[in-house]
Scaffold this motif. Structure first.
Motif: not given
Length: 319
Positions: A295-304
């Protein structure tokens, strides 16, 4: 929001690298573990609960940090708080043989607290005090330095490097009822402290001088709210690893729904954070089956991209 969270819980339990029929789901809730489907559901239930709790914690912590600093860019990841918690845990494992869940949580909370104070102190230097831009820059610089320190600690320790690197990405795949039971009291305390600070955060939004004129004890309110946010960040990081951007995206989205009153914003941020992290976990399972994306990778893709949009739209001015 409750309906969205409930729907995502259903998806999280039923969807993965392999879909599970409803008969196996009901059997798993009844205690059954025979067969692949029931075994998969039995693992997905604590994983889903951990995603809900960690997402709610990070969402509330982000909203509180933005209220305390009046900084639209405040986020446990951007300000380096999660990274500080991670560094303390890594040092505890490498140098002091840290191995208990409770030890992880207390150590992570201590790291989050030290990093918060340091970043705020650095961002307050010079003219203008702790402006949004200075805090964001101080947090980014601190986070980069702490990541370098973590790498220096991990590289010589091949015996712990694999597990720590996996934990550093940030995920909920290792969630168990035991780990949830250990972290739950810390999260409850953090939630209660933050919710009790909601009226004070509304006063702080008017500015320190006006808040003091209205009878608000500015230093006490700011300190109490910060303690609640630090406890939430440290506890969530201890069990899930550093997960960024949840505390940035969720409060801004919730302000579009309920406005800036923290008495409404904090509960909605909890629901929004739970929904975002659960959705990210579901997406991470189905994108590249049979493997998973944390999930850390998914949230980074969304959040950046969201972070860039906020910078361009608000010109990093105070809330």
């Amino acid at each position: 929001m409750l309906g969205v969270v409930f729907g995502l819980v259903v998806l999280s339990v039923t969807i993965g690298s392999r879909s599970v029929p409803w008969s196996d789901i009901f059997a798993a809730f009844g205690g059954g573990r025979d067969g692949f489907g029931q075994g998969a559901v039995a693992k997905r239930i604590p994983r889903t609960l951990l995603a809900l709790l960690a997402g709610a914690a990070l969402g509330v912590a982000g909203a509180v940090m933005q209220g305390v600093t009046r900084n639209p860019l405040a986020d446990p990841g951007i300000l380096g708080v999660n990274t500080g918690a991670s560094l303390f845990v890594v040092c505890g494992i490498a140098f002091f043989g840290l191995s208990t869940s409770t030890g992880f949580i207390w150590t992570a909370i201590a790291g989050a607290a030290v990093t918060s104070v340091f970043v705020y102190a650095v961002g307050s230097l010079g003219r203008g005090g702790p402006t949004p831009l200075k805090l964001a820059l101080a947090g980014a610089a601190t986070s980069a330095a702490l990541v370098s320190f973590m790498t220096a600690v991990i590289l010589p320790r091949g015996d712990i490097a694999g597990g720590i690197r996996s934990w550093q990405i940030g995920g909920v795949g290792g969630g168990t009822f035991a780990s949830i039971g250990t972290v739950l009291p810390f999260l409850v305390v953090g939630f209660v402290v933050c919710l009790l600070s909601s009226r004070g955060l509304n006063s702080l939004a008017l500015g320190d001088e006006l808040a003091a004129g209205l009878g608000e004890r500015v230093a006490v309110t700011r300190a109490a709210a910060s303690v609640g946010a630090v406890v939430l960040c440290g506890a969530a990081t201890a069990v899930c690893g550093p997960i960024a951007f949840v505390g940035l995206v969720v409060p801004h989205a919730c302000r579009l729904l309920v406005g800036v009153d923290h008495r409404w914003l904090l509960p909605f941020s909890a629901l929004g954070g739970a929904a975002l992290l659960t959705a990210a976990d579901v997406v991470g399972r189905v994108l590249t089956p049979p493997t998973e994306i944390d999930v850390g990778i998914i949230t980074a893709i969304v959040g950046a991209p969201f972070f860039i949009w906020i910078v361009r739209r608000q010109k990093v001015r105070a809330l």
